[in-house]
Design a protein around this motif. Structure first.
Motif, PDB file in Angstrom:
ATOM      1  N   THR A  38      23.934  22.599 -12.663  1.00 10.38           N
ATOM      2  CA  THR A  38      22.609  22.340 -13.222  1.00 10.38           C
ATOM      3  C   THR A  38      22.078  23.609 -13.884  1.00 10.38           C
ATOM      4  O   THR A  38      22.243  24.702 -13.352  1.00 10.38           O
ATOM      5  CB  THR A  38      21.609  21.862 -12.143  1.00 10.38           C
ATOM      6  OG1 THR A  38      20.308  21.725 -12.732  1.00 10.38           O
ATOM      7  CG2 THR A  38      21.515  22.819 -10.971  1.00 10.38           C
ATOM      8  N   LYS A  52      24.215  16.848  -6.837  1.00 10.37           N
ATOM      9  CA  LYS A  52      25.516  16.197  -7.021  1.00 10.37           C
ATOM     10  C   LYS A  52      26.455  17.152  -7.748  1.00 10.37           C
ATOM     11  O   LYS A  52      26.084  17.773  -8.736  1.00 10.37           O
ATOM     12  CB  LYS A  52      25.369  14.903  -7.819  1.00 10.37           C
ATOM     13  CG  LYS A  52      26.683  14.149  -7.979  1.00 10.37           C
ATOM     14  CD  LYS A  52      26.494  12.912  -8.844  1.00 10.37           C
ATOM     15  CE  LYS A  52      27.830  12.172  -8.995  1.00 10.37           C
ATOM     16  NZ  LYS A  52      28.883  12.986  -9.622  1.00 10.37           N
ATOM     17  N   ASN A  82      21.239  15.185 -10.456  1.00 12.58           N
ATOM     18  CA  ASN A  82      22.523  15.187 -11.161  1.00 12.58           C
ATOM     19  C   ASN A  82      22.337  15.938 -12.465  1.00 12.58           C
ATOM     20  O   ASN A  82      21.582  15.497 -13.335  1.00 12.58           O
ATOM     21  CB  ASN A  82      23.001  13.757 -11.417  1.00 12.58           C
ATOM     22  CG  ASN A  82      24.404  13.713 -12.010  1.00 12.58           C
ATOM     23  OD1 ASN A  82      25.071  14.747 -12.135  1.00 12.58           O
ATOM     24  ND2 ASN A  82      24.852  12.526 -12.391  1.00 12.58           N
ATOM     25  N   GLN A  83      22.972  17.097 -12.569  1.00 12.53           N
ATOM     26  CA  GLN A  83      22.815  17.997 -13.703  1.00 12.53           C
ATOM     27  C   GLN A  83      21.339  18.382 -13.837  1.00 12.53           C
ATOM     28  O   GLN A  83      20.805  19.027 -12.946  1.00 12.53           O
ATOM     29  CB  GLN A  83      23.396  17.357 -14.959  1.00 12.53           C
ATOM     30  CG  GLN A  83      24.899  17.136 -14.858  1.00 12.53           C
ATOM     31  CD  GLN A  83      25.513  16.548 -16.100  1.00 12.53           C
ATOM     32  OE1 GLN A  83      24.823  16.129 -17.029  1.00 12.53           O
ATOM     33  NE2 GLN A  83      26.834  16.502 -16.117  1.00 12.53           N
ATOM     34  N   ALA A 107      28.943  17.552  -2.243  1.00  8.73           N
ATOM     35  CA  ALA A 107      27.539  17.763  -2.617  1.00  8.73           C
ATOM     36  C   ALA A 107      26.980  19.013  -1.942  1.00  8.73           C
ATOM     37  O   ALA A 107      27.442  19.429  -0.874  1.00  8.73           O
ATOM     38  CB  ALA A 107      26.695  16.550  -2.224  1.00  8.73           C
TER      39      ALA A 107
END
Length: 206
Positions: A71, A96, A138-139, A177
């Protein structure tokens, strides 16, 4: 720990200096051990405390390494957990990575918004209907909130480990994760990875 992209040179250099300092203190203790007038118990206590500090500092360093490839918003996440820690607002944030997580998580409420510290903080604000579950990132997107995670059974009955921490461990035992935890009791911040929990230094240093 698995491979991490660790391009945080100043933090790495500082960590090396701290480790060298402890080595020097241990070497001095070894050299002066034969002096009957020199009690080493105080030195050992000091070194023990320095080891705890180094462990937390190392965890902060590696947290940055693990977040950065997945991220671009890790400064926003850092600011979020800093603010939550100061206010003692509990939180659980899933980052994630490569593994699919759907089979391990009881899905919550879809969010589908760009990640920002203010949105994350508002989700975990006490009284918000979504604050009890875990947020999925997520990202650079907040995918969902109020997700329910599997609990680790390694710590069943351990009163020192709260539900959020057991949930963080439970998911990371089953996947790659990374899960950030903010304790509402103490304000302390930890992250779980590969089924291990790591306390980190004050969030402003993330």
């Amino acid at each position: 720990m698995d491979h991490a992209n660790c391009d945080f040179s100043p933090m790495k250099q500082s960590l090396k200096e701290d480790i060298r300092h402890v080595i020097d203190e241990l070497q001095y203790s070894l050299e002066t051990m034969d002096n009957e007038n020199n009690c080493l118990l105080g030195s050992f206590e000091k070194v023990k405390n320095e080891f705890v500090y180094i462990e937390m500092k190392a965890a902060t360093f590696y947290l940055n390494c693990y977040l950065a490839p997945f991220t671009d918003k890790y400064p926003e996440i850092s600011l979020c957990v800093q603010n939550m820690s100061e206010r003692r607002h509990g939180g659980l944030i899933i980052i994630k990575r490569e593994d699919a997580l759907e089979s391990f998580i009881h899905p919550g409420i879809p969010i589908g918004a760009n990640l920002s510290h203010s949105l994350l903080e508002s989700i975990f604000f006490p009284g918000n209907p979504l604050h009890d579950g875990a947020v999925m990132v997520n990202q650079n997107q907040i995918v969902s909130a109020a997700n329910v995670l599997p609990l680790s059974d390694r710590f069943t009955g351990d009163k020192k480990l709260g539900t959020r921490h057991r949930a963080a461990l439970g998911l990371t035992e089953r996947s790659d994760a990374l899960v950030l935890v903010v304790s509402e009791e103490t304000g302390r911040v930890s992250f779980a990875l590969n089924g291990n929990l790591h306390p980190i230094t004050s969030p402003e240093t993330l």
